[in-house]
Design a protein around this motif. Sequence first.
Motif, PDB file in Angstrom:
ATOM      1  N   GLU A   1       0.847  -1.190   0.000  1.00  0.00           N
ATOM      2  CA  GLU A   1       0.000   0.000   0.000  1.00  0.00           C
ATOM      3  C   GLU A   1       0.881   1.238   0.000  1.00  0.00           C
ATOM      4  OE1 GLU A   1      -2.562  -0.288   3.373  1.00  0.00           O
ATOM      5  OE2 GLU A   1      -3.937  -1.671   2.384  1.00  0.00           O
ATOM      6  N   GLU A   2       0.453   2.253  -0.710  1.00  0.00           N
ATOM      7  CA  GLU A   2       1.236   3.481  -0.812  1.00  0.00           C
ATOM      8  C   GLU A   2       0.976   4.388   0.392  1.00  0.00           C
ATOM      9  OE1 GLU A   2       0.263   5.290  -4.502  1.00  0.00           O
ATOM     10  OE2 GLU A   2       0.779   3.524  -5.698  1.00  0.00           O
ATOM     11  N   ALA A   3       2.052   4.728   1.074  1.00  0.00           N
ATOM     12  CA  ALA A   3       1.932   5.686   2.175  1.00  0.00           C
ATOM     13  C   ALA A   3       1.792   7.100   1.614  1.00  0.00           C
ATOM     14  CB  ALA A   3       3.156   5.593   3.086  1.00  0.00           C
ATOM     15  N   LYS A   4       1.116   7.969   2.332  1.00  0.00           N
ATOM     16  CA  LYS A   4       0.918   9.332   1.860  1.00  0.00           C
ATOM     17  C   LYS A   4       2.230  10.095   1.872  1.00  0.00           C
ATOM     18  CE  LYS A   4      -3.931   9.861   3.166  1.00  0.00           C
ATOM     19  NZ  LYS A   4      -4.920  10.659   3.940  1.00  0.00           N
ATOM     20  N   HIS A   5       2.425  10.889   0.811  1.00  0.00           N
ATOM     21  CA  HIS A   5       3.626  11.718   0.695  1.00  0.00           C
ATOM     22  C   HIS A   5       3.210  13.183   0.855  1.00  0.00           C
ATOM     23  CE1 HIS A   5       7.203  13.601  -1.142  1.00  0.00           C
ATOM     24  NE2 HIS A   5       7.826  12.492  -0.763  1.00  0.00           N
ATOM     25  N   PRO A   6       4.018  13.992   1.505  1.00  0.00           N
ATOM     26  CA  PRO A   6       3.617  15.389   1.742  1.00  0.00           C
ATOM     27  C   PRO A   6       3.549  16.253   0.486  1.00  0.00           C
ATOM     28  CG  PRO A   6       5.869  15.004   2.484  1.00  0.00           C
ATOM     29  CD  PRO A   6       5.302  13.665   2.160  1.00  0.00           C
ATOM     30  N   ARG A   7       4.247  15.845  -0.598  1.00  0.00           N
ATOM     31  CA  ARG A   7       4.290  16.715  -1.779  1.00  0.00           C
ATOM     32  C   ARG A   7       3.791  16.055  -3.058  1.00  0.00           C
ATOM     33  NH1 ARG A   7       8.858  17.835  -3.666  1.00  0.00           N
ATOM     34  NH2 ARG A   7      10.103  16.284  -2.529  1.00  0.00           N
ATOM     35  N   PHE A   8       3.824  14.744  -3.142  1.00  0.00           N
ATOM     36  CA  PHE A   8       3.478  14.064  -4.385  1.00  0.00           C
ATOM     37  C   PHE A   8       2.321  13.086  -4.166  1.00  0.00           C
ATOM     38  CE2 PHE A   8       7.855  15.341  -5.208  1.00  0.00           C
ATOM     39  CZ  PHE A   8       7.787  15.783  -6.531  1.00  0.00           C
ATOM     40  N   GLN A   9       1.512  12.938  -5.206  1.00  0.00           N
ATOM     41  CA  GLN A   9       0.459  11.935  -5.256  1.00  0.00           C
ATOM     42  C   GLN A   9       0.521  11.240  -6.621  1.00  0.00           C
ATOM     43  OE1 GLN A   9      -0.780  15.387  -4.860  1.00  0.00           O
ATOM     44  NE2 GLN A   9       0.006  15.199  -2.755  1.00  0.00           N
ATOM     45  N   ARG A  10       0.256   9.938  -6.614  1.00  0.00           N
ATOM     46  CA  ARG A  10       0.274   9.190  -7.877  1.00  0.00           C
ATOM     47  C   ARG A  10      -1.154   8.995  -8.381  1.00  0.00           C
ATOM     48  NH1 ARG A  10      -0.724   4.283  -9.754  1.00  0.00           N
ATOM     49  NH2 ARG A  10      -1.270   3.537  -7.669  1.00  0.00           N
ATOM     50  N   ASP A  11      -1.328   9.187  -9.683  1.00  0.00           N
ATOM     51  CA  ASP A  11      -2.610   8.927 -10.339  1.00  0.00           C
ATOM     52  C   ASP A  11      -2.311   8.166 -11.628  1.00  0.00           C
ATOM     53  OD1 ASP A  11      -5.171   8.828 -11.262  1.00  0.00           O
ATOM     54  OD2 ASP A  11      -5.324  10.949 -11.776  1.00  0.00           O
ATOM     55  N   GLY A  12      -2.446   6.853 -11.563  1.00  0.00           N
ATOM     56  CA  GLY A  12      -2.067   6.051 -12.725  1.00  0.00           C
ATOM     57  C   GLY A  12      -0.558   6.102 -12.916  1.00  0.00           C
ATOM     58  N   ASN A  13      -0.134   6.518 -14.082  1.00  0.00           N
ATOM     59  CA  ASN A  13       1.296   6.668 -14.364  1.00  0.00           C
ATOM     60  C   ASN A  13       1.773   8.111 -14.245  1.00  0.00           C
ATOM     61  OD1 ASN A  13       1.669   3.904 -14.956  1.00  0.00           O
ATOM     62  ND2 ASN A  13       0.846   4.210 -17.018  1.00  0.00           N
ATOM     63  N   ASP A  14       0.913   8.989 -13.737  1.00  0.00           N
ATOM     64  CA  ASP A  14       1.272  10.391 -13.577  1.00  0.00           C
ATOM     65  C   ASP A  14       1.499  10.725 -12.103  1.00  0.00           C
ATOM     66  OD1 ASP A  14       0.972  10.724 -16.294  1.00  0.00           O
ATOM     67  OD2 ASP A  14      -1.093  11.451 -16.147  1.00  0.00           O
ATOM     68  N   LEU A  15       2.391  11.681 -11.887  1.00  0.00           N
ATOM     69  CA  LEU A  15       2.613  12.216 -10.550  1.00  0.00           C
ATOM     70  C   LEU A  15       2.017  13.617 -10.484  1.00  0.00           C
ATOM     71  CD1 LEU A  15       6.260  11.187  -9.573  1.00  0.00           C
ATOM     72  CD2 LEU A  15       4.145  10.497  -8.437  1.00  0.00           C
ATOM     73  N   HIS A  16       1.473  13.962  -9.327  1.00  0.00           N
ATOM     74  CA  HIS A  16       0.882  15.282  -9.136  1.00  0.00           C
ATOM     75  C   HIS A  16       1.566  15.976  -7.964  1.00  0.00           C
ATOM     76  CE1 HIS A  16      -2.807  14.928 -11.760  1.00  0.00           C
ATOM     77  NE2 HIS A  16      -2.385  13.667 -11.709  1.00  0.00           N
ATOM     78  N   THR A  17       1.830  17.254  -8.143  1.00  0.00           N
ATOM     79  CA  THR A  17       2.403  18.060  -7.070  1.00  0.00           C
ATOM     80  C   THR A  17       1.888  19.486  -7.190  1.00  0.00           C
ATOM     81  OG1 THR A  17       4.453  18.632  -5.918  1.00  0.00           O
ATOM     82  CG2 THR A  17       4.484  18.780  -8.314  1.00  0.00           C
ATOM     83  N   THR A  18       2.155  20.305  -6.193  1.00  0.00           N
ATOM     84  CA  THR A  18       1.657  21.681  -6.168  1.00  0.00           C
ATOM     85  C   THR A  18       2.790  22.639  -5.823  1.00  0.00           C
ATOM     86  OG1 THR A  18      -0.541  20.936  -5.460  1.00  0.00           O
ATOM     87  CG2 THR A  18      -0.020  23.255  -5.126  1.00  0.00           C
ATOM     88  N   VAL A  19       2.852  23.786  -6.538  1.00  0.00           N
ATOM     89  CA  VAL A  19       3.817  24.838  -6.229  1.00  0.00           C
ATOM     90  C   VAL A  19       3.059  26.156  -6.078  1.00  0.00           C
ATOM     91  CG1 VAL A  19       5.711  23.697  -7.435  1.00  0.00           C
ATOM     92  CG2 VAL A  19       4.260  25.336  -8.681  1.00  0.00           C
ATOM     93  N   SER A  20       3.692  27.103  -5.396  1.00  0.00           N
ATOM     94  CA  SER A  20       3.067  28.419  -5.178  1.00  0.00           C
ATOM     95  C   SER A  20       3.977  29.522  -5.704  1.00  0.00           C
ATOM     96  CB  SER A  20       2.796  28.633  -3.683  1.00  0.00           C
ATOM     97  OG  SER A  20       1.907  27.659  -3.179  1.00  0.00           O
ATOM     98  N   ILE A  21       3.355  30.514  -6.336  1.00  0.00           N
ATOM     99  CA  ILE A  21       4.087  31.673  -6.835  1.00  0.00           C
ATOM    100  C   ILE A  21       3.302  32.935  -6.453  1.00  0.00           C
ATOM    101  CG2 ILE A  21       5.124  30.417  -8.759  1.00  0.00           C
ATOM    102  CD1 ILE A  21       3.037  31.677 -10.593  1.00  0.00           C
ATOM    103  N   THR A  22       3.953  34.082  -6.556  1.00  0.00           N
ATOM    104  CA  THR A  22       3.299  35.357  -6.251  1.00  0.00           C
ATOM    105  C   THR A  22       2.623  35.910  -7.506  1.00  0.00           C
ATOM    106  OG1 THR A  22       5.276  36.645  -6.770  1.00  0.00           O
ATOM    107  CG2 THR A  22       5.041  35.829  -4.500  1.00  0.00           C
TER     108      THR A  22
END
Length: 298
Positions: A197-218
Amino acid sequence: PMSSSSSPYHPHQSSSGSSFHKADAFYHAFQRGAGNPFFASSRNSGQRPFYVNGIDITQLFNRGPSPFAAAGFAGGGPSPFSSAYVEKVKVPLEDLYAGKSNVELDVHDNLWKRYRAAFRGGIAGPCALQSLGMCVPLLFRIRLPVTIGLFGIFFHSFLPRPTVLKYRTELQRGWKGGTKLKFKGVEPGFDVVFVLEEAKHPRFQRDGNDLHTTVSITKKQAKRGCKVTIEPLSELEMPIILRLKAKQIITSGQTVTISGKGWPQRKNGEVIAGNLVVTVKILRAERQKKTAKSAGKK
């Protein structure tokens, strides 16, 4: 006051030949010399007889080959039955992404899991039949409730207990949650399946073969364009550079896709990575001031 139906089972209200004393004598004989009858060996030969209502119960534990031996059970060859343990294991997302060697997986054995494993692997059936075969000769000499209790004791004692509780394996790069690792034959009579089972990661999430992450800008960066550095999921990889053009991000929450930086997968002997989907959030003015103040304190 004691009811007439329960008094025969009380040690102080019954005679020396009561069902209570019979069951008590039987249990102590079982504990003292008989051992586990299902896995009994020739060590019981020559044992002094112990009679309960004319039955030498020591012979119940030393009758030679089990009737299930012909079916490959209890010494007759490879058994078609087993205790099948299923363990769910939380694995860090980065270990599945990059792979990891010499990983230790644990089997947590307890009474509930032992019974579930016995029924799942099919060994509970032969154990029940063996217990029934041992209780039938006593059914005509001991009361039914006592016989049922002995059946439960026998069945519980017949259930095999695992001695190998630690397994080592290698996590292949690109494995996903739901991958099953099967260990069969490491310990005779036991099959162990580990479900990753995949443990939760603070910055990345897997969806199929794609990785998702979030960044912030001004807002200023969104208007003029900027370069954002993203730390990769694996420490062995170089940082990922996201270049945003002027006014490319108009509203907060827009996504930018970077090909080849997603989840690795093997095809025809080659490792092909999916996409990295980056969600870009625009900081509000109040949050920008807080961020600037915290940066100034540092």
